[in-house]
Design a protein around this motif. Structure first.
Motif, PDB file in Angstrom:
ATOM      1  N   UNK A  46      62.512  -9.199  10.908  1.00  0.00           N
ATOM      2  CA  UNK A  46      62.574  -8.129  10.044  1.00  0.00           C
ATOM      3  C   UNK A  46      61.361  -7.169  10.818  1.00  0.00           C
ATOM      4  N   UNK A  47      61.312  -5.837  11.094  1.00  0.00           N
ATOM      5  CA  UNK A  47      60.273  -5.079  11.554  1.00  0.00           C
ATOM      6  C   UNK A  47      59.942  -4.267  10.274  1.00  0.00           C
ATOM      7  N   UNK A  48      58.532  -3.897  10.304  1.00  0.00           N
ATOM      8  CA  UNK A  48      57.918  -3.112   9.230  1.00  0.00           C
ATOM      9  C   UNK A  48      57.081  -2.118   9.809  1.00  0.00           C
ATOM     10  N   UNK A  49      57.164  -0.926   9.262  1.00  0.00           N
ATOM     11  CA  UNK A  49      56.436   0.184   9.799  1.00  0.00           C
ATOM     12  C   UNK A  49      55.685   0.844   8.656  1.00  0.00           C
ATOM     13  N   UNK A  50      54.256   0.935   8.757  1.00  0.00           N
ATOM     14  CA  UNK A  50      53.455   1.250   7.772  1.00  0.00           C
ATOM     15  C   UNK A  50      52.301   2.648   8.207  1.00  0.00           C
ATOM     16  N   UNK A  51      52.503   3.509   7.375  1.00  0.00           N
ATOM     17  CA  UNK A  51      51.388   4.748   7.542  1.00  0.00           C
ATOM     18  C   UNK A  51      50.260   4.731   6.683  1.00  0.00           C
ATOM     19  N   UNK A  52      48.998   4.929   7.107  1.00  0.00           N
ATOM     20  CA  UNK A  52      47.942   5.035   6.228  1.00  0.00           C
ATOM     21  C   UNK A  52      47.385   6.211   6.444  1.00  0.00           C
ATOM     22  N   UNK A  53      47.042   7.109   5.206  1.00  0.00           N
ATOM     23  CA  UNK A  53      46.751   8.461   5.231  1.00  0.00           C
ATOM     24  C   UNK A  53      45.133   8.294   5.674  1.00  0.00           C
ATOM     25  N   UNK A  54      44.199   7.480   5.010  1.00  0.00           N
ATOM     26  CA  UNK A  54      42.846   7.726   5.202  1.00  0.00           C
ATOM     27  C   UNK A  54      42.100   6.861   6.084  1.00  0.00           C
ATOM     28  N   UNK A  55      40.938   6.766   6.485  1.00  0.00           N
ATOM     29  CA  UNK A  55      40.015   5.824   7.046  1.00  0.00           C
ATOM     30  C   UNK A  55      39.573   4.714   6.039  1.00  0.00           C
ATOM     31  N   UNK A  56      39.671   3.443   6.182  1.00  0.00           N
ATOM     32  CA  UNK A  56      39.223   2.742   5.123  1.00  0.00           C
ATOM     33  C   UNK A  56      40.565   2.114   4.414  1.00  0.00           C
ATOM     34  N   UNK A  57      41.561   2.304   4.635  1.00  0.00           N
ATOM     35  CA  UNK A  57      42.664   1.845   3.936  1.00  0.00           C
ATOM     36  C   UNK A  57      42.922   0.588   4.281  1.00  0.00           C
ATOM     37  N   UNK A  58      42.724  -0.548   3.253  1.00  0.00           N
ATOM     38  CA  UNK A  58      42.543  -1.782   3.579  1.00  0.00           C
ATOM     39  C   UNK A  58      43.971  -2.691   3.028  1.00  0.00           C
ATOM     40  N   UNK A  59      44.800  -3.294   3.764  1.00  0.00           N
ATOM     41  CA  UNK A  59      46.045  -3.678   3.334  1.00  0.00           C
ATOM     42  C   UNK A  59      46.033  -5.282   3.627  1.00  0.00           C
ATOM     43  N   UNK A  60      45.920  -6.162   2.430  1.00  0.00           N
ATOM     44  CA  UNK A  60      45.692  -7.724   2.697  1.00  0.00           C
ATOM     45  C   UNK A  60      44.512  -8.111   1.652  1.00  0.00           C
ATOM     46  N   UNK A  61      44.389  -9.413   1.927  1.00  0.00           N
ATOM     47  CA  UNK A  61      44.795 -10.706   2.555  1.00  0.00           C
ATOM     48  C   UNK A  61      46.047 -11.008   2.140  1.00  0.00           C
ATOM     49  N   UNK A  62      47.190 -11.040   2.992  1.00  0.00           N
ATOM     50  CA  UNK A  62      48.407 -11.468   2.579  1.00  0.00           C
ATOM     51  C   UNK A  62      49.200 -12.614   3.269  1.00  0.00           C
ATOM     52  N   UNK A  63      50.309 -13.416   2.906  1.00  0.00           N
ATOM     53  CA  UNK A  63      51.007 -14.182   3.606  1.00  0.00           C
ATOM     54  C   UNK A  63      51.960 -14.490   2.297  1.00  0.00           C
ATOM     55  N   UNK A  64      53.066 -15.049   3.042  1.00  0.00           N
ATOM     56  CA  UNK A  64      54.109 -15.616   2.375  1.00  0.00           C
ATOM     57  C   UNK A  64      54.179 -17.032   2.565  1.00  0.00           C
ATOM     58  N   UNK A  65      54.588 -17.916   1.247  1.00  0.00           N
ATOM     59  CA  UNK A  65      54.771 -19.311   1.591  1.00  0.00           C
ATOM     60  C   UNK A  65      56.164 -19.845   1.667  1.00  0.00           C
ATOM     61  N   UNK A  66      56.612 -21.005   1.907  1.00  0.00           N
ATOM     62  CA  UNK A  66      57.797 -21.425   1.790  1.00  0.00           C
ATOM     63  C   UNK A  66      58.666 -21.255   2.720  1.00  0.00           C
ATOM     64  N   UNK A  67      60.008 -21.235   2.569  1.00  0.00           N
ATOM     65  CA  UNK A  67      61.158 -21.013   3.758  1.00  0.00           C
ATOM     66  C   UNK A  67      60.837 -19.563   4.584  1.00  0.00           C
ATOM     67  N   UNK A  68      60.429 -18.572   3.863  1.00  0.00           N
ATOM     68  CA  UNK A  68      60.276 -17.338   4.256  1.00  0.00           C
ATOM     69  C   UNK A  68      58.748 -16.994   4.752  1.00  0.00           C
ATOM     70  N   UNK A  69      58.001 -18.300   4.986  1.00  0.00           N
ATOM     71  CA  UNK A  69      56.740 -18.065   5.553  1.00  0.00           C
ATOM     72  C   UNK A  69      56.928 -16.840   6.439  1.00  0.00           C
ATOM     73  N   UNK A  70      55.795 -16.294   7.027  1.00  0.00           N
ATOM     74  CA  UNK A  70      55.899 -15.322   8.024  1.00  0.00           C
ATOM     75  C   UNK A  70      54.889 -15.177   9.163  1.00  0.00           C
ATOM     76  N   UNK A  71      55.328 -15.383  10.417  1.00  0.00           N
ATOM     77  CA  UNK A  71      54.268 -15.245  11.349  1.00  0.00           C
ATOM     78  C   UNK A  71      54.655 -13.710  11.810  1.00  0.00           C
ATOM     79  N   UNK A  72      53.325 -12.925  12.323  1.00  0.00           N
ATOM     80  CA  UNK A  72      53.544 -11.626  12.542  1.00  0.00           C
ATOM     81  C   UNK A  72      52.826 -11.195  13.823  1.00  0.00           C
ATOM     82  N   UNK A  73      53.675 -10.289  14.281  1.00  0.00           N
ATOM     83  CA  UNK A  73      53.176  -9.825  15.650  1.00  0.00           C
ATOM     84  C   UNK A  73      52.757  -8.043  15.437  1.00  0.00           C
TER      85      UNK A  73
END
Length: 185
Positions: A46-73
């Motif tokens: 899967x590819x994801x694309x995120x746009x953040x409007x302002x300075x200081x937008x913080x997304x996280x701290x996240x992960x997924x567990x189990x069979x759909x655990x994710x490595x991210x590039x």
């Protein structure tokens, strides 16, 4: 392609070459063979694309567990982010430790965040766009997270605490010590 291991060696910075001429540039940002040789195994689903409007937008701290655990590039195609990975693999010598790096359209660096790590980023510029590949499909029941300012982790974010912009979901995440083990080594 330049590959640099961070203080937690499983997290890597990768800078693909850019070939420029008067028209602009060309860059191969993903190649399964070359990236596997660099320690980024894929396969990506899967590819994801995120746009953040302002300075200081913080997304996280996240992960997924189990069979759909994710490595991210992760790469930033417009603007700049401060990207963070936190080791949450029980039994790892770096459990609970974090590494961070500035990723930007200008420095053309990507960061590989493997399975077993929480991931977050904070925007350093307005109108920032981030694209990232993941090794597991989105799985809402498998989502886990930790509050961005957990004092036990102690991430040094490059923006003032009172200027951080969070989603409602990210405002109420637990501390790492309040979660059961997410991953094991």
């Amino acid at each position: 392609m330049k590959v640099e291991a961070l203080a937690i060696a499983d997290v890597k910075l990768i800078t693909p070459p850019r070939f420029t001429d008067p028209r602009g540039f060309f860059s191969e940002t993903w190649n399964p063979g070359r990236f596997a040789d660099a320690g980024v195994p894929g396969p990506f689903v899967q590819d994801n694309h995120a746009m953040s409007v302002g300075i200081g937008v913080l997304r996280g701290l996240h992960c997924q567990i189990g069979p759909n655990a994710q490595g991210k590039l992760v790469r930033c195609i417009k603007g700049a982010i401060y990207d963070v990975a936190v080791d949450v693999r029980q039994g790892s010598p770096t459990f609970g430790k974090w590494v961070g790096a500035e990723i930007s359209a200008d420095n053309w660096t990507q960061i590989w965040v493997p399975i077993g790590f929480l991931h977050a980023y904070c925007t350093l510029t307005a109108e920032t766009e981030v694209i990232y590949k993941v090794t597991g499909a989105y799985d809402k029941p498998a989502e886990r997270g930790v509050i961005w300012n957990d004092p036990d982790i102690g991430i040094e974010w490059p923006v003032a605490t009172d200027s951080v912009i969070l989603s409602d979901k990210d405002k109420v995440l637990p501390r790492l010590r309040d979660l059961s083990a997410l991953f094991h080594v």
